[in-house]
Write a protein that holds these residues in place. Sequence first.
Motif, PDB file in Angstrom:
ATOM      1  N   PHE A   1      -5.557 -31.316   5.189  1.00 45.97           N
ATOM      2  CA  PHE A   1      -4.803 -30.078   5.329  1.00 45.97           C
ATOM      3  C   PHE A   1      -4.671 -29.711   6.803  1.00 45.97           C
ATOM      4  N   LEU A   2      -3.534 -29.141   7.146  1.00 45.34           N
ATOM      5  CA  LEU A   2      -3.349 -28.553   8.462  1.00 45.34           C
ATOM      6  C   LEU A   2      -3.643 -27.062   8.322  1.00 45.34           C
ATOM      7  N   VAL A   3      -4.688 -26.577   8.996  1.00 42.92           N
ATOM      8  CA  VAL A   3      -5.129 -25.185   8.898  1.00 42.92           C
ATOM      9  C   VAL A   3      -5.279 -24.632  10.306  1.00 42.92           C
ATOM     10  N   ASP A   4      -4.465 -23.620  10.642  1.00 43.53           N
ATOM     11  CA  ASP A   4      -4.500 -23.034  11.987  1.00 43.53           C
ATOM     12  C   ASP A   4      -4.359 -24.097  13.066  1.00 43.53           C
ATOM     13  N   GLY A   5      -3.493 -25.062  12.807  1.00 41.02           N
ATOM     14  CA  GLY A   5      -3.233 -26.095  13.806  1.00 41.02           C
ATOM     15  C   GLY A   5      -4.267 -27.205  13.853  1.00 41.02           C
ATOM     16  N   GLU A   6      -5.311 -27.118  13.027  1.00 34.48           N
ATOM     17  CA  GLU A   6      -6.348 -28.148  13.017  1.00 34.48           C
ATOM     18  C   GLU A   6      -6.367 -28.883  11.685  1.00 34.48           C
ATOM     19  N   LEU A   7      -6.777 -30.156  11.730  1.00 33.27           N
ATOM     20  CA  LEU A   7      -6.832 -30.982  10.527  1.00 33.27           C
ATOM     21  C   LEU A   7      -8.176 -30.808   9.830  1.00 33.27           C
ATOM     22  N   GLN A   8      -8.128 -30.540   8.542  1.00 30.11           N
ATOM     23  CA  GLN A   8      -9.349 -30.417   7.742  1.00 30.11           C
ATOM     24  C   GLN A   8      -9.297 -31.416   6.588  1.00 30.11           C
ATOM     25  N   HIS A   9     -10.442 -32.029   6.269  1.00 26.19           N
ATOM     26  CA  HIS A   9     -10.533 -32.978   5.162  1.00 26.19           C
ATOM     27  C   HIS A   9     -11.383 -32.380   4.045  1.00 26.19           C
ATOM     28  N   ILE A  10     -10.867 -32.442   2.842  1.00 24.63           N
ATOM     29  CA  ILE A  10     -11.548 -31.873   1.675  1.00 24.63           C
ATOM     30  C   ILE A  10     -11.491 -32.895   0.550  1.00 24.63           C
ATOM     31  N   LYS A  11     -12.570 -32.991  -0.234  1.00 26.74           N
ATOM     32  CA  LYS A  11     -12.611 -33.954  -1.330  1.00 26.74           C
ATOM     33  C   LYS A  11     -12.520 -33.248  -2.680  1.00 26.74           C
ATOM     34  N   ALA A  12     -11.918 -33.944  -3.645  1.00 32.25           N
ATOM     35  CA  ALA A  12     -11.799 -33.407  -4.999  1.00 32.25           C
ATOM     36  C   ALA A  12     -11.830 -34.562  -5.991  1.00 32.25           C
ATOM     37  N   ASP A  13     -12.192 -34.247  -7.242  1.00 32.67           N
ATOM     38  CA  ASP A  13     -12.182 -35.261  -8.305  1.00 32.67           C
ATOM     39  C   ASP A  13     -10.801 -35.405  -8.940  1.00 32.67           C
ATOM     40  N   LEU A  14     -10.052 -34.304  -8.966  1.00 33.52           N
ATOM     41  CA  LEU A  14      -8.727 -34.277  -9.576  1.00 33.52           C
ATOM     42  C   LEU A  14      -7.832 -33.394  -8.729  1.00 33.52           C
ATOM     43  N   VAL A  15      -6.623 -33.880  -8.417  1.00 33.51           N
ATOM     44  CA  VAL A  15      -5.644 -33.109  -7.640  1.00 33.51           C
ATOM     45  C   VAL A  15      -4.437 -32.828  -8.518  1.00 33.51           C
ATOM     46  N   VAL A  16      -4.024 -31.571  -8.526  1.00 30.77           N
ATOM     47  CA  VAL A  16      -2.855 -31.162  -9.311  1.00 30.77           C
ATOM     48  C   VAL A  16      -1.800 -30.606  -8.367  1.00 30.77           C
ATOM     49  N   GLY A  17      -0.664 -31.276  -8.297  1.00 29.93           N
ATOM     50  CA  GLY A  17       0.452 -30.796  -7.490  1.00 29.93           C
ATOM     51  C   GLY A  17       1.236 -29.747  -8.258  1.00 29.93           C
ATOM     52  N   ALA A  18       1.145 -28.498  -7.789  1.00 32.15           N
ATOM     53  CA  ALA A  18       1.909 -27.402  -8.379  1.00 32.15           C
ATOM     54  C   ALA A  18       2.757 -26.777  -7.270  1.00 32.15           C
ATOM     55  N   ASP A  19       3.273 -27.634  -6.400  1.00 31.13           N
ATOM     56  CA  ASP A  19       3.877 -27.186  -5.143  1.00 31.13           C
ATOM     57  C   ASP A  19       5.400 -27.288  -5.120  1.00 31.13           C
ATOM     58  N   GLY A  20       6.024 -27.105  -6.290  1.00 27.49           N
ATOM     59  CA  GLY A  20       7.458 -26.854  -6.316  1.00 27.49           C
ATOM     60  C   GLY A  20       8.358 -28.064  -6.256  1.00 27.49           C
ATOM     61  N   ILE A  21       9.650 -27.777  -6.214  1.00 25.53           N
ATOM     62  CA  ILE A  21      10.682 -28.815  -6.314  1.00 25.53           C
ATOM     63  C   ILE A  21      10.618 -29.800  -5.150  1.00 25.53           C
ATOM     64  N   ARG A  22      10.160 -29.344  -4.005  1.00 19.58           N
ATOM     65  CA  ARG A  22       9.999 -30.235  -2.844  1.00 19.58           C
ATOM     66  C   ARG A  22       8.517 -30.560  -2.631  1.00 19.58           C
ATOM     67  N   SER A  23       7.843 -30.885  -3.700  1.00 18.16           N
ATOM     68  CA  SER A  23       6.410 -31.111  -3.740  1.00 18.16           C
ATOM     69  C   SER A  23       5.938 -32.171  -2.742  1.00 18.16           C
ATOM     70  N   THR A  24       4.974 -31.775  -1.921  1.00 12.43           N
ATOM     71  CA  THR A  24       4.348 -32.734  -1.008  1.00 12.43           C
ATOM     72  C   THR A  24       3.502 -33.733  -1.784  1.00 12.43           C
ATOM     73  N   VAL A  25       2.802 -33.266  -2.815  1.00 10.67           N
ATOM     74  CA  VAL A  25       1.984 -34.173  -3.626  1.00 10.67           C
ATOM     75  C   VAL A  25       2.853 -35.249  -4.254  1.00 10.67           C
ATOM     76  N   ARG A  26       3.979 -34.853  -4.796  1.00  9.31           N
ATOM     77  CA  ARG A  26       4.901 -35.818  -5.419  1.00  9.31           C
ATOM     78  C   ARG A  26       5.417 -36.811  -4.380  1.00  9.31           C
ATOM     79  N   ARG A  27       5.800 -36.321  -3.209  1.00 10.03           N
ATOM     80  CA  ARG A  27       6.311 -37.207  -2.163  1.00 10.03           C
ATOM     81  C   ARG A  27       5.251 -38.206  -1.730  1.00 10.03           C
ATOM     82  N   LEU A  28       4.004 -37.750  -1.562  1.00  7.56           N
ATOM     83  CA  LEU A  28       2.939 -38.641  -1.098  1.00  7.56           C
ATOM     84  C   LEU A  28       2.564 -39.685  -2.148  1.00  7.56           C
ATOM     85  N   GLN A  29       2.655 -39.326  -3.438  1.00 11.03           N
ATOM     86  CA  GLN A  29       2.211 -40.236  -4.491  1.00 11.03           C
ATOM     87  C   GLN A  29       3.331 -41.088  -5.072  1.00 11.03           C
ATOM     88  N   ILE A  30       4.525 -40.524  -5.187  1.00  8.14           N
ATOM     89  CA  ILE A  30       5.619 -41.237  -5.853  1.00  8.14           C
ATOM     90  C   ILE A  30       6.692 -41.668  -4.865  1.00  8.14           C
TER      91      ILE A  30
END
Length: 487
Positions: A230-259
């Motif tokens: 994630f870009l947060v206040d101009g800095e890069l942060q790394h976060i881990k998760a077991d499951l990611v759900v893209g609920a980020d709209g028609i121009r979804s970043t999750v969809r672009r990165l995965q598909i």
Amino acid sequence: MNNKEVNSESNQTAWTVCPACQGRGKRSRRLRKKVRLLYLKELSEFERLKNEGPAPVRPKGHLESCSACAGSGLLASASFPEPDTEKYPNVAIIGGGIGGVALAVACLHRGIPFTLYERDLGFNARSQGYGLTLQQASKAIEGFGIFSLEKGVVSTRHVVHTTEGKIVGEWGMRKWMQSDTSSSPKRTNIHIARQSLRSALIEQLGGHDVVKWGHQLVGLKEGDDVDLSFLVDGELQHIKADLVVGADGIRSTVRRLQIGEETTPLRYLGCIAILGICPLADLDGFDNDLLDSATVFQTANGNERIYIMPYDANSVMWQLSFPMAECDAKALSAQGVKALKEEACRRTQWHDPIPQILAATQAAQVSGYPVYDRELLTPALLEKSDKVTLIGDAAHPMSPFKGQGANQALLDALALAREISKGCWSKSQWRKAGIRVSVLSEFEAEMLERSAIKVEGSAEAAEFLHSDIVLYEGDEPRGRALKREDS
């Protein structure tokens, strides 16, 4: 005391999953003795023949609404369940719109650990002032602990006009009550500002502080878990998760990165939509029976079409749409709100109260955009990711002309939370089998099947609402005539 009574007394009511139906809102009815005995007879014969031929299918009881929770899947509780990090996966929800917040609420009720990330810096960072209509989801919102929407408006009449004001279609509760029809449809449409519904959902979470604002997703990598950048206040942060759900709209970043954007690019539907919100008080005493805060009306000429509905008890929202080349639609939208309002007024010098409403609408309350959707996703595309899925417009964007976007996002959120609760009965189980086998494949199959007809119907509506079909005389929604022609 029932759930609705508890909810009306306190906005701080907590909820937990109904143990009788395991939070699904429905229970299987007990099989009739005759059906059970017939199955046992067929099974005995199958075993006698040493498993030759097809095995008999075990019958399932019909589903019925759970009486313990009145079909919501929830019971009032003194507190929310503690997040069960031993049993459930840690869920990262990307996008704080309707679908993302709804999923967070549904996870909260089930003790599923989650974190909700939104790129905006705050709730009102962007204009999201349009209204929406809850159709199927008018019942489903109870599954999020919302048993009444104070700012929701119920419409009881829907009218279709020619530009001269002639009525060519009328339906709704008021029409049915006046007719000799023995029964009327039970479904009620609730009109509500998008931000009002979003706020009601965020209140269920305990407030805005639960959302991780200002987190822009820029990277995603799957391994033993999912590494999110994630870009947060101009800095890069790394976060881990077991499951990611893209609920980020028609121009979804999750969809672009995965598909990938090139796999299922935006698909222009041939028209532009211009929207506005007009307080009734700004009409300077102008009176019209269509402005009773309970009537939805539309007017069309086979090319332009305007749809006007209650936005809240004291204002209306209008949506004007018409065919336009994509390059021209982009150019008009880029000119800004003043140009959009001028274009809308120029095209709608029709019957009252349309010119008055558009003239009284402040330019700051106008927006406009070319209308897009995407080609339907396939299970194979989603299965490329072991620990990532999509909901709402990120999964199945559609035109606004059937009013289904928010409805499907809410249904997606509830279905996914219920599937996580069902499929992750122990950490060792889903860790061994994988989150896709345990949860995602079954959820996505249901989501894709349910939403496909809505995507296709919304695309068809973008065409027929701007054709002469919209002007046929009949007391029913415009799409029904098209269905009869096709059948």
